[in-house]
Motif scaffolding. Structure first.
Motif, PDB file in Angstrom:
ATOM      1  N   ALA A 190       0.747  -1.232  -0.074  1.00 49.98           N
ATOM      2  CA  ALA A 190      -0.083  -0.173   0.120  1.00 49.98           C
ATOM      3  C   ALA A 190       0.712   1.273   0.037  1.00 49.98           C
ATOM      4  N   GLY A 191       1.885   1.296   1.011  1.00 46.83           N
ATOM      5  CA  GLY A 191       2.803   2.357   0.909  1.00 46.83           C
ATOM      6  C   GLY A 191       3.605   2.592  -0.330  1.00 46.83           C
ATOM      7  N   GLY A 192       3.886   1.474  -1.252  1.00 48.53           N
ATOM      8  CA  GLY A 192       4.521   1.838  -2.486  1.00 48.53           C
ATOM      9  C   GLY A 192       3.727   2.284  -3.654  1.00 48.53           C
ATOM     10  N   CYS A 218      -4.175   3.629  -8.909  1.00 49.70           N
ATOM     11  CA  CYS A 218      -3.131   3.036  -7.958  1.00 49.70           C
ATOM     12  C   CYS A 218      -3.541   3.218  -6.571  1.00 49.70           C
ATOM     13  N   ALA A 219      -4.294   4.406  -6.062  1.00 52.22           N
ATOM     14  CA  ALA A 219      -4.488   4.718  -4.964  1.00 52.22           C
ATOM     15  C   ALA A 219      -5.810   3.886  -4.574  1.00 52.22           C
ATOM     16  N   ALA A 220      -6.749   3.656  -5.479  1.00 53.65           N
ATOM     17  CA  ALA A 220      -7.846   2.550  -5.240  1.00 53.65           C
ATOM     18  C   ALA A 220      -7.195   1.228  -4.823  1.00 53.65           C
ATOM     19  N   ILE A 225      -6.091  -2.683  -0.157  1.00 52.47           N
ATOM     20  CA  ILE A 225      -5.191  -3.474   0.272  1.00 52.47           C
ATOM     21  C   ILE A 225      -5.162  -3.244   1.814  1.00 52.47           C
ATOM     22  N   ARG A 226      -5.135  -2.002   1.912  1.00 52.89           N
ATOM     23  CA  ARG A 226      -4.928  -1.637   3.425  1.00 52.89           C
ATOM     24  C   ARG A 226      -5.878  -0.255   3.617  1.00 52.89           C
ATOM     25  N   GLU A 227      -6.782  -0.290   4.554  1.00 53.99           N
ATOM     26  CA  GLU A 227      -7.419   1.047   4.826  1.00 53.99           C
ATOM     27  C   GLU A 227      -6.580   2.082   5.483  1.00 53.99           C
ATOM     28  N   LEU A 228      -5.575   1.931   5.805  1.00 56.99           N
ATOM     29  CA  LEU A 228      -4.644   3.106   6.256  1.00 56.99           C
ATOM     30  C   LEU A 228      -4.365   4.042   5.074  1.00 56.99           C
TER      31      LEU A 228
END
Length: 387
Positions: A190-192, A218-220, A225-228
């Motif tokens: 998610a960070g990547g 990409c953001a979607a 993947i991660r709600e954060l």
């Protein structure tokens, strides 16, 4: 020149701080110095622990502080759980048929339901397999470096130096994508994806000159993947609305609505298998202060190799440095890094250090603008230049 660079004065002596009075600029300098000194003192790791990326966060250590691996204490229980989930999906099992009992059996909380991860990454990893995960990680890392190389190349007359140093910094931040041991970790991917999304994004105005569809996709995926990822999506929606990019703001709003609908569906399925005897998990609101911010970012990045009196100030300068890029993206970068940093001071336990991987990859680009930001603030503190 990129569409979101305001004008050719991006490198003027006072930059973004041109409107500050000398008194306010001096106060800002004093506060920055205070924060830098505090970051040199504050810990960047839990007392008594070695770097979490080198072994277990908790568990026995030897006299030198190194992890002691025992059969009954895996080196990383979080990853062990995620790896089991991937393996069971590869065998044809449905995620929601086993995840709550599996998590409960490993003494992980299932109450509240948000403690159970979304299934997206487990299915992606199961589909890709080990070689596919490595290929995807390589593609993501190279993609992050490539988009930021291009993104930083649209700076003003200092573009060459900024592009070279900035791309190098981005590579340092994104290189952890290739650590195959952490492929099951949701925050890593998610960070990547956030770093890739932000590098792709161009802030338009009145619906003109922006580019956002690739960044949106990409953001979607990161949000699935991660709600954060939600704070990043909210920031992008706010910027689109502020700049009167109505179609883009509507797309971000729709994504947020779809996410909450999907999260509600996820929680309803988890609630089906939660028992009354299941204890409530420990609170995330633990108010760790500056240590929470520094620990999360440092231990989720290559800054972990630095001593704390260097790693801490690096985190501060990475965040502040975005203000040295006099563009709307520079302001967005600062708000993004500072926003996650502030959240980490309030929310997250010591064993949630890996949340820092949500923002660490994108932070490194801010470091290249830090000298400029400091010099601009110093120039503003000196007052008007005599005629």
């Amino acid at each position: 020149m990129g569409t979101d660079v305001l004008d050719s004065s991006a490198l003027i002596d006072r930059g973004r701080f041109a409107r500050l009075s000398p008194g306010l600029a001096r106060l800002a300098l004093a506060l920055l110095a205070l924060v830098l000194v505090a970051s040199m003192i504050a810990p960047t790791n839990k007392p008594g622990n070695r770097s979490p990326w080198e072994g277990a966060v908790e568990g026995p250590v030897d006299a030198g502080g190194q992890a002691v691996i025992t059969p009954d204490k895996p080196y990383d229980e979080d990853l062990a759980l995620y790896e089991v989930a991937i393996a069971r999906i590869q065998k044809g099992e449905n995620y929601y048929d086993f995840i709550v009992p599996e998590q409960r059996a490993r003494n992980y909380p299932v109450n509240p339901g948000i403690a159970v991860r979304l299934p997206t990454l487990a299915y992606i990893d199961a589909m890709l397999g080990e070689r596919g995960q490595m290929a995807a990680a390589m593609a993501l890392m190279l993609g992050i470096v490539a988009v930021w190389w291009r993104r930083l190349g649209v700076d003003t007359d200092d573009a060459g130096r900024v592009q070279r140093l900035g791309a190098a910094m981005v590579f340092v931040g994104a290189s952890l994508q290739l650590n195959r041991h952490y492929f099951p970790l949701h925050e890593l991917w998610a960070g990547g994806l956030i770093a890739l999304s932000f590098g792709l994004h161009r802030i338009g105005r009145d619906g003109q000159g922006g580019r956002w569809i690739a960044a949106f996709l990409c953001a979607a995926l990161a949000l699935a993947i991660r709600e954060l990822t939600l704070p990043y999506v909210l920031l992008m929606a706010a910027f689109a609305l502020w700049n009167r990019n109505w179609r883009e703001s509507a797309a971000w709003a729709l994504l947020i609505a779809v996410f909450f609908a999907g999260l509600a569906w996820h929680l309803s399925i988890i609630a089906r298998d939660v028992l009354q005897s299941d204890p409530h998990g420990p609170a995330w609101l633990v108010m760790r202060g500056m240590a929470g911010w520094l620990v999360n970012v440092v231990q989720s990045s290559n800054l972990r190799w630095l001593p704390h009196f260097l790693a801490g100030p690096a985190v501060v300068l990475m965040t502040f440095g975005w203000l040295g890029w006099r563009s709307r993206s520079g302001l967005a970068g600062f708000l993004l890094c500072a926003g996650y940093g502030f959240a980490f001071t309030l929310v997250g336990r010591w064993d949630n250090f890996y949340w820092g991987a949500m923002i660490a990859p994108v932070m490194f680009a801010g470091l290249v603008f830090a000298p400029r930001a400091v010099m601009q603030l110093v120039a503003a503190a000196q007052g008007p230049v005599p005629n």
